[in-house]
Scaffold this active site. Structure first.
Site, mmCIF file in Angstrom:
data_model
loop_
_atom_site.group_PDB
_atom_site.id
_atom_site.type_symbol
_atom_site.label_atom_id
_atom_site.label_comp_id
_atom_site.label_asym_id
_atom_site.label_seq_id
_atom_site.Cartn_x
_atom_site.Cartn_y
_atom_site.Cartn_z
ATOM 1 N N ASP A 9 0.858 -1.201 0.000
ATOM 2 C CA ASP A 9 0.000 0.000 0.000
ATOM 3 C C ASP A 9 0.896 1.255 0.000
ATOM 4 O O ASP A 9 0.881 2.036 0.945
ATOM 5 C CB ASP A 9 -0.959 0.008 1.223
ATOM 6 C CG ASP A 9 -0.231 0.086 2.556
ATOM 7 O OD1 ASP A 9 0.940 -0.367 2.648
ATOM 8 O OD2 ASP A 9 -0.825 0.625 3.521
ATOM 9 N N ASP A 13 7.541 3.638 3.147
ATOM 10 C CA ASP A 13 8.371 2.465 3.430
ATOM 11 C C ASP A 13 8.018 1.307 2.500
ATOM 12 O O ASP A 13 8.877 0.494 2.153
ATOM 13 C CB ASP A 13 8.294 2.058 4.912
ATOM 14 C CG ASP A 13 6.877 1.912 5.413
ATOM 15 O OD1 ASP A 13 5.963 2.604 4.903
ATOM 16 O OD2 ASP A 13 6.654 1.096 6.324
ATOM 17 N N ASP A 14 6.763 1.235 2.028
ATOM 18 C CA ASP A 14 6.428 0.254 0.991
ATOM 19 C C ASP A 14 7.293 0.501 -0.253
ATOM 20 O O ASP A 14 7.718 -0.450 -0.921
ATOM 21 C CB ASP A 14 4.961 0.380 0.565
ATOM 22 C CG ASP A 14 4.000 0.169 1.717
ATOM 23 O OD1 ASP A 14 3.460 -0.933 1.860
ATOM 24 O OD2 ASP A 14 3.788 1.128 2.480
ATOM 25 N N THR A 141 2.793 -5.938 2.998
ATOM 26 C CA THR A 141 3.281 -4.770 3.749
ATOM 27 C C THR A 141 2.174 -3.748 3.981
ATOM 28 O O THR A 141 2.454 -2.572 4.228
ATOM 29 C CB THR A 141 4.479 -4.099 3.037
ATOM 30 O OG1 THR A 141 4.011 -3.539 1.810
ATOM 31 C CG2 THR A 141 5.595 -5.074 2.767
ATOM 32 N N ASN A 175 0.810 1.461 17.231
ATOM 33 C CA ASN A 175 1.164 2.807 16.781
ATOM 34 C C ASN A 175 -0.050 3.605 16.301
ATOM 35 O O ASN A 175 0.026 4.817 16.153
ATOM 36 C CB ASN A 175 2.288 2.780 15.725
ATOM 37 C CG ASN A 175 1.892 2.036 14.451
ATOM 38 O OD1 ASN A 175 0.751 1.639 14.276
ATOM 39 N ND2 ASN A 175 2.856 1.855 13.553
ATOM 40 N N GLU A 181 -1.228 -1.903 15.788
ATOM 41 C CA GLU A 181 -0.394 -1.363 14.704
ATOM 42 C C GLU A 181 -1.290 -1.097 13.497
ATOM 43 O O GLU A 181 -2.275 -1.805 13.277
ATOM 44 C CB GLU A 181 0.727 -2.381 14.403
ATOM 45 C CG GLU A 181 1.703 -1.979 13.320
ATOM 46 C CD GLU A 181 1.177 -2.259 11.925
ATOM 47 O OE1 GLU A 181 1.557 -1.539 10.995
ATOM 48 O OE2 GLU A 181 0.355 -3.183 11.770
ATOM 49 N N ASN A 183 -1.375 -1.559 10.104
ATOM 50 C CA ASN A 183 -1.796 -2.546 9.089
ATOM 51 C C ASN A 183 -2.839 -3.511 9.645
ATOM 52 O O ASN A 183 -3.786 -3.888 8.951
ATOM 53 C CB ASN A 183 -0.593 -3.353 8.574
ATOM 54 C CG ASN A 183 0.324 -2.511 7.716
ATOM 55 O OD1 ASN A 183 -0.077 -1.469 7.211
ATOM 56 N ND2 ASN A 183 1.567 -2.952 7.574
ATOM 57 N N HIS A 270 9.959 0.201 8.384
ATOM 58 C CA HIS A 270 9.084 -0.979 8.568
ATOM 59 C C HIS A 270 9.084 -2.015 7.439
ATOM 60 O O HIS A 270 9.546 -3.130 7.594
ATOM 61 C CB HIS A 270 7.628 -0.518 8.704
ATOM 62 C CG HIS A 270 7.354 0.473 9.759
ATOM 63 N ND1 HIS A 270 7.380 0.171 11.093
ATOM 64 C CD2 HIS A 270 6.995 1.789 9.685
ATOM 65 C CE1 HIS A 270 7.051 1.239 11.802
ATOM 66 N NE2 HIS A 270 6.817 2.231 10.966
ATOM 67 N N ASP A 271 8.471 -1.633 6.295
ATOM 68 C CA ASP A 271 8.127 -2.631 5.272
ATOM 69 C C ASP A 271 9.352 -3.250 4.598
ATOM 70 O O ASP A 271 9.303 -4.406 4.162
ATOM 71 C CB ASP A 271 7.231 -1.993 4.195
ATOM 72 C CG ASP A 271 5.884 -1.585 4.754
ATOM 73 O OD1 ASP A 271 5.480 -2.135 5.796
ATOM 74 O OD2 ASP A 271 5.237 -0.715 4.140
HETATM 75 C C1 BDR Z 1 2.944 0.231 8.664
HETATM 76 O O1 BDR Z 1 1.914 1.198 8.428
HETATM 77 C C2 BDR Z 1 2.280 2.054 7.367
HETATM 78 O O2 BDR Z 1 2.391 3.358 7.827
HETATM 79 C C3 BDR Z 1 3.600 1.592 6.840
HETATM 80 O O3 BDR Z 1 3.604 1.574 5.425
HETATM 81 C C4 BDR Z 1 3.808 0.216 7.429
HETATM 82 O O4 BDR Z 1 3.362 -0.787 6.543
HETATM 83 C C5 BDR Z 1 3.670 0.575 9.940
HETATM 84 O O5 BDR Z 1 2.807 0.556 11.019
HETATM 85 CA CA CA Z 2 2.798 -0.352 4.260
#
Ligand code: BDR
Ligand code: CA
Length: 343
Positions: A9, A13-14, A141, A175, A181, A183, A270-271
């Site tokens: 998505d 970071d993806d 991801t 987060n 989190e 995702n 992250h991803d």
């Molecule tokens: C995840 O959420 C998105 O912000 C980032 O792309 C990552 O996949 C981190 O919590």
């Molecule tokens: Ca992501």
């Protein structure tokens, strides 16, 4: 080589995960599906195509747009972190409405786009060839709606899946709520469907991804010409400005993480860790646990519940009754960034 399907998505970071996936010698990327998540599914699909073009995706790789919404919950996006279109502030990518971007979408004979579920099932089936070919590692991801649909509809293809690897969840931390989190919070039901599938899985939680901080030092290395032995002239025209593109990506992401979460040292990648894990598993320590998702709690929906002491006496299978998931617990951060910079 690992044969990989990637569901994303993008998302800053993806984008780095796509960059690693198309340039890691250990990985043969088969295709990229996209989901709602950081931005709407329209944006994320186009962003995936822009990233493939910019980062030198192999010519056989196409983009397959997937779910517009989670299974049950209303869609939620994260403009505070990624901007409205998912790649806020990122300069130097191909234009969203360019013909090169349009050409990356797989088409049916009638000219309509091939959707994620059709594309991934067809290509995974062809790659596996009823057991005589290669199993496929499916990396996710973003929210796991597409993967859950695949698991439910194409259960006959589960033996073709070597492993599901997903960035998401946390062990005792969140987060986008106190305990969830992003995702997983976007589509907790989809995550539980995948967690129940009788296939090996690895979860890359924020406890570990928060160790992959792009510090100012690392950011400056991205901009320094000495770090890479790979001449930029060898890359496609769209990537000639690759260092600048990455630098603007990191700057925006760093600002988001500073203003939203108070991260002063830099943003976490992250991803990208899912790709590093598939390419170089020896960089990670994992332990196998029972993992489930909280689906109803007023304060806890979307939390990944990790049974660290096997309180539930789960068995050795990967499905509903078993210790169903490897959970990453630490990473060799230095080696990860060496790999990232070399890429
Ligand atoms: C995840 O959420 C998105 O912000 C980032 O792309 C990552 O996949 C981190 O919590
Ligand atoms: Ca992501």
């Amino acid at each position: 080589k690992k044969y990989v399907w990637l569901d994303v998505d993008p998302g800053h970071d993806d984008a780095t995960a796509i960059m690693l996936a198309v340039n890691s010698p250990e990985i043969h990327l088969l295709g990229v599906s996209t989901t709602h998540g950081n931005a709407s599914s329209d944006h994320t699909a186009i962003n995936a195509a822009r990233c493939l073009l910019a980062f030198g995706g192999p010519s056989h790789v196409r983009v397959y747009p997937g779910s517009n919404e989670p299974l049950l919950l209303p869609a939620r996006h994260d403009p505070e972190i990624h901007g409205i279109d998912g790649l806020g502030g990122v300069e130097g990518l191909p234009e969203a409405n360019s013909s090169a971007v349009a050409a990356l979408f797989a088409q049916n004979e009638d000219g309509t786009q091939v959707r994620a579920l059709e594309g991934m099932s067809k290509i995974i089936k062809e790659t596996w060839k009823n057991g005589s070919g290669h199993q496929v590692t499916v990396i996710s991801t973003g929210p796991m709606t597409n993967i859950a649909n695949f698991v439910s509809v194409y259960s006959d293809l589960l033996p073709a899946v070597e492993e599901f690897v997903f960035m998401g969840g946390g062990v005792g931390m969140g987060n986008r709520s106190s305990v969830a989190e992003f995702n997983i919070l976007c589509d907790p039901h989809a995550t539980q469907i995948v967690l129940n599938a009788p296939v090996k899985k690895t979860m890359m939680p924020i406890n570990v991804t928060h160790t992959a901080i792009v510090t100012r030092k690392i950011h400056s290395l991205i901009l320094s010409p000495e770090i890479s032995s790979i001449p930029l002239e060898g890359l496609p025209a769209a990537a000639s400005n690759l260092r600048h593109t990455l630098s603007t990506l990191i700057t925006f992401f760093a600002d988001s993480y500073k203003s939203t979460f108070g991260f002063n040292d830099g943003p976490p990648l992250h991803d990208a860790l899912t790709i590093a894990y598939v390419a170089r598993p020896e960089l990670f320590k994992t332990t196998r646990y029972r993992v489930d998702v909280e689906l109803t709690g007023e304060h806890t929906i979307g939390e990944t519940v990790v049974d660290m002491w096997n309180y539930r006496k789960c068995d050795g299978t990967w499905g509903r009754t078993g210790k169903n998931c490897l959970v990453a617990e630490s990473m060799n951060v230095e080696a990860f960034f060496e790999m990232f910079l070399e890429t």
